[in-house]
Scaffold this active site. Structure first.
Site, short mmCIF file in Angstrom:
data_model
loop_
_atom_site.label_atom_id
_atom_site.label_comp_id
_atom_site.label_asym_id
_atom_site.label_seq_id
_atom_site.Cartn_x
_atom_site.Cartn_y
_atom_site.Cartn_z
N HIS A 171 0.84 -1.19 0.00
CA HIS A 171 0.00 0.00 0.00
C HIS A 171 0.88 1.26 0.00
O HIS A 171 2.06 1.22 0.37
CB HIS A 171 -0.91 -0.01 1.22
CG HIS A 171 -2.04 -0.98 1.11
ND1 HIS A 171 -3.05 -1.07 2.03
CD2 HIS A 171 -2.34 -1.91 0.16
CE1 HIS A 171 -3.92 -2.01 1.67
NE2 HIS A 171 -3.50 -2.54 0.54
N GLU A 174 0.96 4.01 1.82
CA GLU A 174 1.49 4.55 3.07
C GLU A 174 2.78 3.83 3.47
O GLU A 174 3.74 4.44 3.94
CB GLU A 174 0.46 4.38 4.20
CG GLU A 174 -0.84 5.14 4.00
CD GLU A 174 -1.87 4.33 3.22
OE1 GLU A 174 -1.49 3.54 2.34
OE2 GLU A 174 -3.08 4.48 3.49
N CYS A 176 -2.47 -0.13 7.49
CA CYS A 176 -1.66 1.08 7.31
C CYS A 176 -1.80 2.01 8.51
O CYS A 176 -0.85 2.73 8.83
CB CYS A 176 -2.05 1.81 6.03
SG CYS A 176 -1.47 0.96 4.55
N ARG A 184 -6.14 4.54 -22.08
CA ARG A 184 -5.99 3.08 -22.01
C ARG A 184 -5.04 2.72 -20.88
O ARG A 184 -5.30 1.81 -20.10
CB ARG A 184 -5.44 2.53 -23.33
CG ARG A 184 -6.46 2.54 -24.45
CD ARG A 184 -5.82 2.05 -25.75
NE ARG A 184 -6.80 2.03 -26.83
CZ ARG A 184 -6.52 1.72 -28.08
NH1 ARG A 184 -5.28 1.40 -28.43
NH2 ARG A 184 -7.45 1.73 -29.01
N ASP A 238 -12.55 -3.50 -37.59
CA ASP A 238 -11.31 -2.70 -37.50
C ASP A 238 -10.04 -3.51 -37.27
O ASP A 238 -8.95 -3.01 -37.45
CB ASP A 238 -11.40 -1.71 -36.33
CG ASP A 238 -12.50 -0.66 -36.50
OD1 ASP A 238 -13.13 -0.66 -37.59
OD2 ASP A 238 -12.72 0.11 -35.56
N ARG A 294 0.23 2.29 -26.91
CA ARG A 294 1.48 2.32 -27.66
C ARG A 294 2.21 3.65 -27.52
O ARG A 294 2.96 4.06 -28.40
CB ARG A 294 1.21 1.97 -29.12
CG ARG A 294 0.72 0.53 -29.27
CD ARG A 294 0.63 0.04 -30.67
NE ARG A 294 -0.35 0.76 -31.47
CZ ARG A 294 -1.67 0.57 -31.40
NH1 ARG A 294 -2.17 -0.30 -30.56
NH2 ARG A 294 -2.49 1.25 -32.17
N SER A 341 -21.02 -12.99 -28.48
CA SER A 341 -21.97 -14.04 -28.10
C SER A 341 -21.74 -15.35 -28.86
O SER A 341 -21.82 -16.43 -28.29
CB SER A 341 -23.41 -13.55 -28.27
OG SER A 341 -23.65 -13.20 -29.60
N GLY A 360 -18.39 -1.01 -30.18
CA GLY A 360 -18.88 -0.07 -31.16
C GLY A 360 -20.12 0.65 -30.69
O GLY A 360 -20.42 0.74 -29.50
C1 AOF Z 1 -4.53 1.76 1.89
N1 AOF Z 1 -3.51 2.08 1.05
O1 AOF Z 1 -2.46 1.99 -0.90
C2 AOF Z 1 -4.55 0.94 -0.73
C3 AOF Z 1 -5.64 0.65 0.12
O2 AOF Z 1 -6.16 -6.81 -0.05
P1 AOF Z 1 -5.47 -5.76 0.72
O3 AOF Z 1 -5.08 -6.17 2.12
O4 AOF Z 1 -4.33 -5.13 -0.04
O5 AOF Z 1 -6.54 -4.59 0.96
C4 AOF Z 1 -7.25 -4.05 -0.09
C5 AOF Z 1 -8.09 -2.91 0.40
O6 AOF Z 1 -7.24 -1.91 0.96
C6 AOF Z 1 -8.86 -2.22 -0.70
O7 AOF Z 1 -10.13 -2.78 -0.90
C7 AOF Z 1 -8.99 -0.83 -0.14
O8 AOF Z 1 -10.02 -0.79 0.81
C8 AOF Z 1 -7.67 -0.64 0.57
N2 AOF Z 1 -6.69 -0.04 -0.34
N3 AOF Z 1 -5.60 1.11 1.38
O9 AOF Z 1 -4.49 2.06 3.08
C9 AOF Z 1 -3.45 1.70 -0.21
N4 AOF Z 1 -4.52 0.50 -2.02
ZN ZN Z 2 -3.29 0.04 3.74
#
Ligand code: AOF
Ligand code: ZN
Length: 392
Positions: free
Chosen positions: A75, A77, A109, A209, A225, A232, A248, A323
């Site tokens: 994450h 933090e 965190c 994208r 297409d 890219r 489908s 489309g």
């Molecule tokens: C944070 N900091 O950078 C993100 C968070 O599966 P886990 O344990 O990684 O948890 C996923 C959940 O954590 C996600 O659904 C969302 O609630 C939170 N994401 N939280 O403190 C982060 N990416």
């Molecule tokens: Zn976190």
């Protein structure tokens, strides 16, 4: 629960003395911009941005930055705290999303922020994930960390709209992007790819994208297409989203470019349960991931079912690139959250394919469902950017 670590020391400076709402907004804006770096790569997690700032020398000093890593962990933090080390003590953390409070593969965190002695946490929005949902803020406050919520909340909500949609609605954020000619068309029947927008708009589309987890088209677009649907842009080639085809009857040619490149950039093809097994198998052998969804009442793929399925697989944001009938069905079912129309001065004329299969473009532009958030030149074209009103 004990969340106060023995190493937690008092902040070196009373944080209330240095609070400046302008500065809070500036650093939150920076955190959101930073968070965009991993949009399209952090799924199934939101791409969160975290900036750690010390205020104790009379001017702000950034001591650590983090953005949720590709694949969703670590994450944001944790990465910012790792970078700051001891300098995190007494700092303010600007985080686009409420820090997590749950034990996943790693500790929450909030525990890391407290352990590192962060004095103040400024957040954009509450995390809608039921495992967090206000508990992150509450745990920080219970440990004596000052919390300021809702700074640049609208911008943070837009940035995290995919995560919010997936948690609240069980589907990804749906972003419709189309290049539309002056006479309201997206191409000419039987003519393959027709140049409608210019190079600046094309680069913009490729950047979109890169920020999407997935890109979705109907099989008609593949047959007409033979697009690659990859990003890219120089340096961003590894940012291509998953390519999803609604097909489908399994008519996608195994030799088409989306299938040929499927071992490098994943291609998921949704067919109806009654699609010919031999064609499904040929596509699977060619490298595509074959999935099944129900047919809707009109006999075509039930797009909502597809959206629910891909959200379960972790997709938070999907871009629709064609489309006309796919776009029309999504609009009719009120499943579009964001619209990016690139309006071009080119006229398609005879044989033109109307952009929204009979629905006038002006009707979408005037719909009370959406607000216009941008209307600006994009090279020689014009970008009209709408958001669902309830997202703001
Ligand atoms: C944070 N900091 O950078 C993100 C968070 O599966 P886990 O344990 O990684 O948890 C996923 C959940 O954590 C996600 O659904 C969302 O609630 C939170 N994401 N939280 O403190 C982060 N990416
Ligand atoms: Zn976190």
């Amino acid at each position: 629960m004990t969340i106060q670590s023995p190493t937690t020391a008092a902040a070196p400076l009373a944080p209330t003395r240095t609070i400046d709402p302008d500065l809070d907004r500036r650093f939150m804006a920076a955190a959101i911009t930073f968070a965009r770096r991993n949009a399209g790569r952090a799924w199934p997690n939101p791409s969160v941005g975290c900036i750690l700032v010390r205020m104790d020398r009379g001017f702000p000093e950034v001591v650590g930055r983090g953005v949720t890593a590709a694949g969703g962990r670590p994450h944001a933090e944790v990465l910012a705290l790792r970078q700051a080390g001891e300098a995190a003590r007494g700092a303010t953390a600007y985080v686009t999303l409420e820090p997590c409070a749950h034990h996943g593969r790693t500790p929450p965190c909030v525990d890391s922020l407290i352990t590192h002695g962060v004095a103040r946490v400024v957040t954009g929005i509450e995390d809608p994930d039921p495992r967090v949902a206000g508990r992150g803020h509450a745990m920080l406050e219970a440990s004596g960390v000052e919390v300021a919520r809702g700074v640049l909340a609208r911008d943070a909500a837009r940035h995290h709209a995919g995560h919010i949609a997936r948690i609240r609605l069980g589907r990804p954020l749906v972003s419709l992007k189309m290049a539309i000619s002056a006479d309201g068309c997206i191409g000419r029947r039987g003519a393959g790819q027709v140049a409608i927008s210019g190079p600046v708009a094309r680069a913009h589309a490729h950047a979109l994208r890169a920020e999407s987890d997935a890109i979705l088209v109907g099989v008609g677009t593949v047959l007409e297409d033979d697009p690659q649907l990859t990003c890219r842009l120089p340096g961003l080639e590894d940012r291509s989203p998953i390519r999803i085809v609604l097909d489908s009857a399994a008519r996608t040619p195994p030799g088409s470019r989306v299938v040929a490149g499927a071992r490098t950039v994943p291609t998921w093809i949704f067919t109806a349960p009654d699609a010919p097994a031999d064609r499904r198998e040929a596509l699977s052998i060619a490298g595509a991931t074959m999935l099944v969804a129900e047919r809707g009442p009109d006999g075509r793929m039930d797009i909502e079912d597809v959206l629910f399925q891909i959200a379960r697989d972790g997709v938070t944001r999907v871009m629709i690139e064609g489309g006309a009938r796919v776009a029309r069905s999504l609009l009719d079912q009120d499943l579009v959250d964001e619209v990016q129309f690139v309006r071009s001065a080119v006229t398609v004329g005879e044989g033109g394919v109307p952009a929204l299969a009979g629905l006038p473009v002006g009707e979408v532009l005037a719909s009370p469902r959406f607000v216009t958030v941008e209307n600006r030149p994009l090279g020689g074209d014009r970008l009209v950017h709408l958001w669902r009103r309830s997202i703001g």
